[in-house]
Design a protein around this motif. Sequence first.
Motif, PDB file in Angstrom:
ATOM      1  N   ILE A  63       0.852  -1.195   0.000  1.00  0.00           N
ATOM      2  CA  ILE A  63       0.000   0.000   0.000  1.00  0.00           C
ATOM      3  C   ILE A  63       0.884   1.241   0.000  1.00  0.00           C
ATOM      4  N   ILE A  64       0.606   2.147  -0.929  1.00  0.00           N
ATOM      5  CA  ILE A  64       1.344   3.408  -1.044  1.00  0.00           C
ATOM      6  C   ILE A  64       0.356   4.539  -0.750  1.00  0.00           C
ATOM      7  N   THR A  65       0.598   5.295   0.305  1.00  0.00           N
ATOM      8  CA  THR A  65      -0.395   6.279   0.757  1.00  0.00           C
ATOM      9  C   THR A  65      -0.522   7.474  -0.188  1.00  0.00           C
ATOM     10  N   LYS A  66       0.595   8.060  -0.641  1.00  0.00           N
ATOM     11  CA  LYS A  66       0.561   9.239  -1.525  1.00  0.00           C
ATOM     12  C   LYS A  66      -0.348  10.342  -0.992  1.00  0.00           C
ATOM     13  N   ASP A  67      -0.185  10.681   0.280  1.00  0.00           N
ATOM     14  CA  ASP A  67      -0.948  11.762   0.916  1.00  0.00           C
ATOM     15  C   ASP A  67      -2.447  11.481   0.962  1.00  0.00           C
ATOM     16  N   ASN A  68      -2.838  10.219   0.864  1.00  0.00           N
ATOM     17  CA  ASN A  68      -4.255   9.865   0.998  1.00  0.00           C
ATOM     18  C   ASN A  68      -4.559   9.673   2.481  1.00  0.00           C
ATOM     19  N   PRO A  69      -5.326  10.595   3.117  1.00  0.00           N
ATOM     20  CA  PRO A  69      -5.563  10.507   4.563  1.00  0.00           C
ATOM     21  C   PRO A  69      -6.320   9.259   4.976  1.00  0.00           C
ATOM     22  N   GLU A  70      -7.110   8.695   4.058  1.00  0.00           N
ATOM     23  CA  GLU A  70      -7.862   7.502   4.402  1.00  0.00           C
ATOM     24  C   GLU A  70      -6.951   6.287   4.591  1.00  0.00           C
ATOM     25  N   LEU A  71      -5.724   6.371   4.084  1.00  0.00           N
ATOM     26  CA  LEU A  71      -4.764   5.274   4.223  1.00  0.00           C
ATOM     27  C   LEU A  71      -3.694   5.593   5.256  1.00  0.00           C
ATOM     28  N   ARG A  72      -3.953   6.604   6.077  1.00  0.00           N
ATOM     29  CA  ARG A  72      -2.966   7.015   7.079  1.00  0.00           C
ATOM     30  C   ARG A  72      -2.611   5.840   7.989  1.00  0.00           C
ATOM     31  N   GLY A  73      -1.327   5.604   8.156  1.00  0.00           N
ATOM     32  CA  GLY A  73      -0.860   4.508   8.986  1.00  0.00           C
ATOM     33  C   GLY A  73      -0.666   3.208   8.236  1.00  0.00           C
ATOM     34  N   LYS A  74      -1.029   3.193   6.959  1.00  0.00           N
ATOM     35  CA  LYS A  74      -0.924   1.954   6.178  1.00  0.00           C
ATOM     36  C   LYS A  74       0.199   2.006   5.138  1.00  0.00           C
ATOM     37  N   GLY A  75       0.933   3.086   5.091  1.00  0.00           N
ATOM     38  CA  GLY A  75       2.005   3.205   4.111  1.00  0.00           C
ATOM     39  C   GLY A  75       3.060   2.130   4.298  1.00  0.00           C
ATOM     40  N   GLY A  76       3.366   1.398   3.250  1.00  0.00           N
ATOM     41  CA  GLY A  76       4.364   0.341   3.310  1.00  0.00           C
ATOM     42  C   GLY A  76       3.822  -1.001   3.753  1.00  0.00           C
ATOM     43  N   CYS A  77       2.570  -1.055   4.165  1.00  0.00           N
ATOM     44  CA  CYS A  77       1.983  -2.327   4.590  1.00  0.00           C
ATOM     45  C   CYS A  77       1.673  -3.202   3.374  1.00  0.00           C
ATOM     46  N   TRP A  78       1.700  -4.502   3.582  1.00  0.00           N
ATOM     47  CA  TRP A  78       1.313  -5.401   2.509  1.00  0.00           C
ATOM     48  C   TRP A  78      -0.093  -5.925   2.790  1.00  0.00           C
ATOM     49  N   GLY A  79      -0.773  -6.266   1.725  1.00  0.00           N
ATOM     50  CA  GLY A  79      -2.123  -6.793   1.851  1.00  0.00           C
ATOM     51  C   GLY A  79      -2.393  -7.820   0.777  1.00  0.00           C
ATOM     52  N   ILE A  80      -3.412  -8.626   1.023  1.00  0.00           N
ATOM     53  CA  ILE A  80      -3.801  -9.666   0.080  1.00  0.00           C
ATOM     54  C   ILE A  80      -5.052  -9.213  -0.660  1.00  0.00           C
ATOM     55  N   VAL A  81      -4.999  -9.165  -1.979  1.00  0.00           N
ATOM     56  CA  VAL A  81      -6.146  -8.756  -2.787  1.00  0.00           C
ATOM     57  C   VAL A  81      -7.247  -9.823  -2.684  1.00  0.00           C
ATOM     58  N   ASN A  82      -8.444  -9.403  -2.248  1.00  0.00           N
ATOM     59  CA  ASN A  82      -9.558 -10.347  -2.194  1.00  0.00           C
ATOM     60  C   ASN A  82     -10.770  -9.884  -2.995  1.00  0.00           C
ATOM     61  N   HIS A  83     -10.643  -8.724  -3.639  1.00  0.00           N
ATOM     62  CA  HIS A  83     -11.693  -8.266  -4.557  1.00  0.00           C
ATOM     63  C   HIS A  83     -11.065  -7.315  -5.568  1.00  0.00           C
ATOM     64  N   VAL A  84     -11.417  -7.479  -6.827  1.00  0.00           N
ATOM     65  CA  VAL A  84     -10.877  -6.648  -7.904  1.00  0.00           C
ATOM     66  C   VAL A  84     -12.013  -5.855  -8.533  1.00  0.00           C
ATOM     67  N   GLY A  85     -11.909  -4.522  -8.447  1.00  0.00           N
ATOM     68  CA  GLY A  85     -12.914  -3.649  -9.054  1.00  0.00           C
ATOM     69  C   GLY A  85     -12.375  -2.993 -10.307  1.00  0.00           C
TER      70      GLY A  85
END
Length: 318
Positions: free
Chosen positions: A210-232
């Motif tokens: 996850i790359i935040t790029k100044d997105n406040p909704e992703l605050r605290g998640k920068g650099g975290c990894w996640g597993i894709v479970n839905h593709v839009g």
Amino acid sequence: MDKSTRKSKKSTSAASTDSTSPANSANKDISQQENPALATITVTAVEIPELTEEEQSDRLHLERKVEKAVFEAGKALMELRDRRLYRSTHSTFEEYCKDRFGFERRHPYRLIEASAVFDNLIKMCPNWTQNEDDPDTVHSGQRQILPTAEGQVRPMTKLQPQEQQEAWLRAVEVAGGKVPTGRIVKDVVQRIMERTQVPNTYQIGEVCQIITKDNPELRGKGGCWGIVNHVGEFSCTVKTWDGEYTVGLQHLKSYNYLPAECQQMQVICDRISRVYSDSLEETVKSLLQLLGRVNRPYLTAVEEKLLKLLELEYGRIP
């Protein structure tokens, strides 16, 4: 009888002359005037002096203050949030903004996002300066058109910095050289997004950063990894150690792991998620968050032992 009659006639004649004299005079004046419809009205022209150089400089200086007002608020809110200057009275930034300023949950973040876009737009305006008291830079023969409200820049937060500048210049052009409305900007942004639309190539089970790029909704998640479970169409839903998040494509980066490595990371994600809770001690939560940021498809021997210890401690072994 003759004398009495003559006196009465004189009195009547005198009274008649006295009572009608002013009125007759006025009527006579009116009757002698020309037709009012044909009368000539003389208007004295008042010359409006041009602005002096000092007044032009003052005008630009004040206009810029108006343009920057709402965006200065965004910068202040960003500092309040990042330095957690609300912590003495409120547990969260959202609660603080609601109690102190009456802002609903999303509004302070919109102002923060808008201030970042505004700063980016200033970069393409050579006549702007951070030191507005400098007369050599404040005075300019060409007025730069910049946003004056958060709603005018909100649609551009979805674009990359270069696209934001392109969108604003186009919106000003559509508005005839004036400050465009939010609707105009939104239409221009939509056309740019349709032009640059990239197909979503992520797959379910893929491991992404996850790359935040100044997105406040992703605050605290920068650099975290996640597993894709839905593709839009324009986003993916990813599972991290503490929940699921819908993330735009521009905020994801694939690790390009092999299928077996992705499956291994899925197991690790499930294990961390079963242990993680907001009620845990801060040191335990910090450890789990660090595991949620490892940039490799495995845990080291020490990390594996620590995770097993926490699973035993909190009874979360499957």
